[in-house]
Design a protein around this motif. Structure first.
Motif, PDB file in Angstrom:
ATOM      1  N   LYS A 332     -10.376   3.669  56.021  1.00 31.19           N
ATOM      2  CA  LYS A 332     -10.323   2.208  56.111  1.00 31.19           C
ATOM      3  C   LYS A 332     -11.645   1.529  55.760  1.00 31.19           C
ATOM      4  CE  LYS A 332      -6.604   2.340  59.541  1.00 31.19           C
ATOM      5  NZ  LYS A 332      -5.595   2.289  58.465  1.00 31.19           N
ATOM      6  N   TYR A 333     -12.335   2.067  54.746  1.00 31.14           N
ATOM      7  CA  TYR A 333     -13.439   1.305  54.169  1.00 31.14           C
ATOM      8  C   TYR A 333     -12.833   0.124  53.434  1.00 31.14           C
ATOM      9  CZ  TYR A 333     -16.898   4.853  55.306  1.00 31.14           C
ATOM     10  OH  TYR A 333     -17.740   5.709  55.988  1.00 31.14           O
ATOM     11  N   THR A 334     -13.577  -0.967  53.360  1.00 29.18           N
ATOM     12  CA  THR A 334     -12.997  -2.208  52.850  1.00 29.18           C
ATOM     13  C   THR A 334     -13.707  -2.692  51.598  1.00 29.18           C
ATOM     14  OG1 THR A 334     -14.454  -3.553  54.260  1.00 29.18           O
ATOM     15  CG2 THR A 334     -12.301  -2.916  55.155  1.00 29.18           C
ATOM     16  N   GLY A 335     -12.997  -3.579  50.870  1.00 27.28           N
ATOM     17  CA  GLY A 335     -13.575  -4.182  49.683  1.00 27.28           C
ATOM     18  C   GLY A 335     -13.458  -3.292  48.469  1.00 27.28           C
ATOM     19  N   SER A 336     -14.426  -3.430  47.550  1.00 29.53           N
ATOM     20  CA  SER A 336     -14.459  -2.633  46.327  1.00 29.53           C
ATOM     21  C   SER A 336     -15.891  -2.580  45.837  1.00 29.53           C
ATOM     22  CB  SER A 336     -13.568  -3.246  45.248  1.00 29.53           C
ATOM     23  OG  SER A 336     -14.194  -4.391  44.687  1.00 29.53           O
ATOM     24  N   ALA A 337     -16.111  -1.793  44.787  1.00 33.39           N
ATOM     25  CA  ALA A 337     -17.448  -1.701  44.213  1.00 33.39           C
ATOM     26  C   ALA A 337     -17.917  -3.052  43.684  1.00 33.39           C
ATOM     27  CB  ALA A 337     -17.462  -0.664  43.090  1.00 33.39           C
ATOM     28  N   ALA A 338     -16.986  -3.919  43.312  1.00 32.00           N
ATOM     29  CA  ALA A 338     -17.356  -5.242  42.807  1.00 32.00           C
ATOM     30  C   ALA A 338     -18.083  -6.057  43.859  1.00 32.00           C
ATOM     31  CB  ALA A 338     -16.114  -5.993  42.323  1.00 32.00           C
ATOM     32  N   ASP A 339     -17.817  -5.782  45.128  1.00 28.28           N
ATOM     33  CA  ASP A 339     -18.457  -6.548  46.193  1.00 28.28           C
ATOM     34  C   ASP A 339     -19.952  -6.284  46.284  1.00 28.28           C
ATOM     35  OD1 ASP A 339     -15.956  -7.524  46.878  1.00 28.28           O
ATOM     36  OD2 ASP A 339     -15.563  -5.865  48.259  1.00 28.28           O
ATOM     37  N   ILE A 340     -20.407  -5.166  45.743  1.00 22.52           N
ATOM     38  CA  ILE A 340     -21.836  -4.840  45.765  1.00 22.52           C
ATOM     39  C   ILE A 340     -22.588  -5.751  44.806  1.00 22.52           C
ATOM     40  CG2 ILE A 340     -23.491  -2.977  45.278  1.00 22.52           C
ATOM     41  CD1 ILE A 340     -21.368  -1.020  46.241  1.00 22.52           C
ATOM     42  N   ASN A 341     -21.869  -6.381  43.906  1.00 19.02           N
ATOM     43  CA  ASN A 341     -22.416  -7.345  42.970  1.00 19.02           C
ATOM     44  C   ASN A 341     -21.714  -8.675  43.263  1.00 19.02           C
ATOM     45  OD1 ASN A 341     -24.146  -7.970  40.884  1.00 19.02           O
ATOM     46  ND2 ASN A 341     -23.343  -6.375  39.546  1.00 19.02           N
ATOM     47  N   PRO A 342     -22.243  -9.499  44.138  1.00 20.26           N
ATOM     48  CA  PRO A 342     -21.485 -10.637  44.658  1.00 20.26           C
ATOM     49  C   PRO A 342     -20.944 -11.612  43.622  1.00 20.26           C
ATOM     50  CG  PRO A 342     -23.452 -10.240  45.974  1.00 20.26           C
ATOM     51  CD  PRO A 342     -23.555  -9.360  44.772  1.00 20.26           C
ATOM     52  N   SER A 343     -21.540 -11.646  42.414  1.00 25.55           N
ATOM     53  CA  SER A 343     -21.061 -12.598  41.422  1.00 25.55           C
ATOM     54  C   SER A 343     -19.833 -12.092  40.678  1.00 25.55           C
ATOM     55  CB  SER A 343     -22.170 -12.910  40.412  1.00 25.55           C
ATOM     56  OG  SER A 343     -22.497 -11.752  39.677  1.00 25.55           O
ATOM     57  N   ILE A 344     -19.421 -10.843  40.946  1.00 23.41           N
ATOM     58  CA  ILE A 344     -18.268 -10.270  40.269  1.00 23.41           C
ATOM     59  C   ILE A 344     -17.121 -10.139  41.248  1.00 23.41           C
ATOM     60  CG2 ILE A 344     -17.391  -8.253  39.015  1.00 23.41           C
ATOM     61  CD1 ILE A 344     -20.218  -7.639  38.183  1.00 23.41           C
ATOM     62  N   THR A 345     -15.946 -10.588  40.855  1.00 19.67           N
ATOM     63  CA  THR A 345     -14.754 -10.401  41.662  1.00 19.67           C
ATOM     64  C   THR A 345     -13.760  -9.559  40.877  1.00 19.67           C
ATOM     65  OG1 THR A 345     -13.574 -12.324  40.789  1.00 19.67           O
ATOM     66  CG2 THR A 345     -15.089 -12.705  42.637  1.00 19.67           C
ATOM     67  N   ILE A 346     -12.757  -9.047  41.565  1.00 19.96           N
ATOM     68  CA  ILE A 346     -11.730  -8.290  40.872  1.00 19.96           C
ATOM     69  C   ILE A 346     -11.039  -9.166  39.833  1.00 19.96           C
ATOM     70  CG2 ILE A 346      -9.517  -7.104  41.151  1.00 19.96           C
ATOM     71  CD1 ILE A 346     -11.956  -5.510  41.997  1.00 19.96           C
ATOM     72  N   GLY A 347     -10.866 -10.449  40.145  1.00 20.37           N
ATOM     73  CA  GLY A 347     -10.287 -11.364  39.166  1.00 20.37           C
ATOM     74  C   GLY A 347     -11.137 -11.461  37.913  1.00 20.37           C
ATOM     75  N   ASP A 348     -12.465 -11.489  38.083  1.00 15.85           N
ATOM     76  CA  ASP A 348     -13.365 -11.505  36.927  1.00 15.85           C
ATOM     77  C   ASP A 348     -13.160 -10.262  36.069  1.00 15.85           C
ATOM     78  OD1 ASP A 348     -14.532 -13.885  37.770  1.00 15.85           O
ATOM     79  OD2 ASP A 348     -16.069 -12.843  38.941  1.00 15.85           O
ATOM     80  N   ILE A 349     -13.056  -9.108  36.746  1.00 17.29           N
ATOM     81  CA  ILE A 349     -12.909  -7.846  36.028  1.00 17.29           C
ATOM     82  C   ILE A 349     -11.622  -7.827  35.220  1.00 17.29           C
ATOM     83  CG2 ILE A 349     -12.533  -5.369  36.341  1.00 17.29           C
ATOM     84  CD1 ILE A 349     -14.431  -5.513  38.746  1.00 17.29           C
ATOM     85  N   VAL A 350     -10.512  -8.197  35.850  1.00 16.56           N
ATOM     86  CA  VAL A 350      -9.234  -8.197  35.164  1.00 16.56           C
ATOM     87  C   VAL A 350      -9.245  -9.176  34.006  1.00 16.56           C
ATOM     88  CG1 VAL A 350      -6.769  -8.678  35.398  1.00 16.56           C
ATOM     89  CG2 VAL A 350      -7.967  -7.433  37.199  1.00 16.56           C
ATOM     90  N   GLY A 351      -9.835 -10.340  34.220  1.00 13.40           N
ATOM     91  CA  GLY A 351      -9.914 -11.314  33.149  1.00 13.40           C
ATOM     92  C   GLY A 351     -10.730 -10.823  31.980  1.00 13.40           C
ATOM     93  N   ASN A 352     -11.818 -10.117  32.261  1.00 16.87           N
ATOM     94  CA  ASN A 352     -12.650  -9.570  31.199  1.00 16.87           C
ATOM     95  C   ASN A 352     -11.904  -8.517  30.396  1.00 16.87           C
ATOM     96  OD1 ASN A 352     -14.700  -6.955  30.810  1.00 16.87           O
ATOM     97  ND2 ASN A 352     -15.420  -8.860  29.897  1.00 16.87           N
ATOM     98  N   ILE A 353     -11.223  -7.608  31.092  1.00 19.79           N
ATOM     99  CA  ILE A 353     -10.501  -6.542  30.402  1.00 19.79           C
ATOM    100  C   ILE A 353      -9.386  -7.122  29.541  1.00 19.79           C
ATOM    101  CG2 ILE A 353      -9.013  -4.531  30.751  1.00 19.79           C
ATOM    102  CD1 ILE A 353     -10.636  -3.885  33.234  1.00 19.79           C
ATOM    103  N   ALA A 354      -8.722  -8.141  30.034  1.00 20.83           N
ATOM    104  CA  ALA A 354      -7.638  -8.754  29.276  1.00 20.83           C
ATOM    105  C   ALA A 354      -8.159  -9.637  28.151  1.00 20.83           C
ATOM    106  CB  ALA A 354      -6.755  -9.577  30.222  1.00 20.83           C
TER     107      ALA A 354
END
Length: 487
Positions: A332-354
């Motif tokens: 039950k660790y929480t969040g993702s690796a993106a949280d270590i870089n506060p300016s990046i969200t999962i939405g940002d990542i998906v938008g970039n890939i798309a």
């Protein structure tokens, strides 16, 4: 079964040379015969992305783009070194039958290039890194056996004699991935060594965690998982694991020695050396076993509450990384690796890939010191936030099955051989040989030691892939589709 991948016909059907006319000038484009290991075909997505079949296709396309006729490029695949050595021997003998002069030279042979990737025995542990990983071909009393029970040293001797005959007649020989003991090729192509795999992942972690700005007063916690199973029948496994850890420790060791990085399990410390690789090995037969061993590594927090802090995990390949992700989810660790870089969200990542937007990577660094004490409740909340945060997890192989974890930030990075770049440059080498040109003019070739001999060598950087550059490195070049990325 030995299968010709590029053409049909007899098992030793040497392709003829040909010429093309460019700007009124007639030039040899020659012929190329590739002898590669046979793929173990599978429909599973839980395997490394690259295969020898893919490499053959990419190289053939590059050769044809450079003027080689399609029927002058042949590819043969064999399951083991015994069969492969016979195939190479038959090919060379048939190609030179009655055509050499008293000195053993053959004018037509000078425009022929043999490309050989030795079909070295590969265990399941090494297969997890991909087909192109450099293997060890030991000779002598302890030499391993092929599936046909023919000693490796016999197959190696046959292969070396045949390739030596080819070179004497004027053919050029390029060896891929795994060197042949006792044989000096005209060029060697190093696709992927264990040391390079280790270095790549350690560098990914150093960069993402910004370890150069970390203080020993607020250290990072990193765990290294090295898949290895002791096997007296596969002595080369130890050499591969040792080299992989050496690559990791070459990069990450200085941070342990300075005290800015610690290990939750204490299996690596400031006094660890590259010779201590066995301390971090794990059984990796299945992901459930990997998950269980990883959870044992983390143990329990000293106060018996919450989570053990873990900032990074070098999992060595995507198969192990998958087990690590399962363990982190179960704990039950929480969040993702993106949280270590506060300016990046999962939405940002998906938008970039798309392809909808660029990904900004500006990072808010951690403080030099741990958070200052406050009220007991404030201290508890600060510690809990740091301890249960999802860590950086690295792997290798670019498994299709790993792509969803990379997109959602559960696995931060993977790596792979740049198949297209290697195929393109290999074709340029073959073209230079066919035209009688030196490799000195090729900027990707350098002289390196190979069994005591200086040999022109190509060794391109491995591709490092994370969510931020998945589109440019994997999707745009055609390695994977948007659907395979989970989009």
């Amino acid at each position: 079964m030995a299968l010709p991948l590029g053409a049909c016909g007899s098992r030793s059907d040497p392709a003829p040379t040909n010429t093309i006319t460019v700007a009124g000038e007639t030039r040899f484009t020659g012929s190329v015969a590739m002898f590669l290991p046979n793929d173990v075909f599978t429909v599973s997505q839980d395997v490394p992305l690259n295969s020898w079949h893919d490499f053959a296709d990419a190289t053939t396309d590059s050769l044809e783009d450079r003027g080689f006729e399609a029927d002058h490029v042949r590819t043969y695949a064999d399951a083991d070194l015994e069969r492969q050595s016979h195939r190479v021997q038959d090919y060379v003998v048939d190609a030179l039958d009655g055509s050499t002069d008293s000195a053993g030279a053959d004018p037509d042979a000078q425009s022929m290039t043999l490309v050989v990737a030795p079909a070295a025995p590969m265990t399941d542990t090494v297969k997890r890194y991909g087909d192109y990983a450099t293997q060890s071909l030991a000779q002598g009393a302890d030499a391993e056996k092929n599936t046909t029970d023919a000693p490796l040293d016999e197959s190696l001797s046959r292969m070396s004699r045949a390739l030596g005959l080819a070179k004497k007649a004027g053919m050029h020989v390029v060896v891929l991935a795994t060197p042949l003991p006792g044989f000096t090729p005209d060029a060697f192509v190093s696709l992927c060594s264990a040391r390079e795999i280790g270095r790549l992942q350690a560098r990914q972690l150093v960069s993402k965690l910004q370890l150069d700005s970390v203080s020993r007063y607020n250290p990072k916690y990193i765990e290294i998982l090295l898949p290895y199973t002791e096997d007296s029948d596969h002595l080369e496994l130890a050499a591969f694991a040792r080299e992989a850890f050496s690559g990791v420790w070459e990069v990450i060791g200085p941070y342990f020695r300075s005290g800015v990085v610690l290990s939750p399990s204490m299996k690596t410390t400031a006094s660890t050396t590259a010779q201590d690789w066995r301390d971090v090995t794990i059984e990796a037969a299945d992901t459930d076993g990997i998950e269980e061993e990883f959870r044992q590594r983390l143990g329990q927090p000293a106060n018996g509450e919450g989570h053990v802090r873990i900032d990074g995990v070098i999992a060595m390949n995507d198969y192990v990384a998958n087990g690590v992700v399962k363990g982190l989810n179960a704990l039950k660790y929480t969040g993702s690796a993106a949280d270590i870089n506060p300016s990046i969200t999962i939405g940002d990542i998906v938008g970039n890939i798309a392809g909808r937007q660029d990904l900004q990577k500006s990072r808010v660094p951690d403080p030099k010191r741990a958070p200052s004490p406050g009220t007991p409740e404030e201290v508890r909340q600060k510690n809990q936030k740091a301890q249960n945060r999802w860590p950086i997890v690295t792997g290798f192989g670019a498994y299709i099955s790993a792509m969803p974890n990379i997109v959602n930030g559960k696995q931060w990075a993977t790596g792979l051989v740049d198949r297209f770049a290697n195929a393109t440059n290999l074709a340029r080498m073959c073209m230079a040989f066919a035209q009688g040109d030196s490799l000195d003019s090729l900027d990707f070739v350098s002289m390196q030691d190979l069994y005591g001999q200086n040999v022109p060598t190509m060794s391109l950087p491995l591709l490092s892939v994370s969510a931020g550059n998945m589109k440019t490195e994997l999707i745009d070049p055609g390695y994977i589709t948007l659907a395979e990325a989970g989009l």
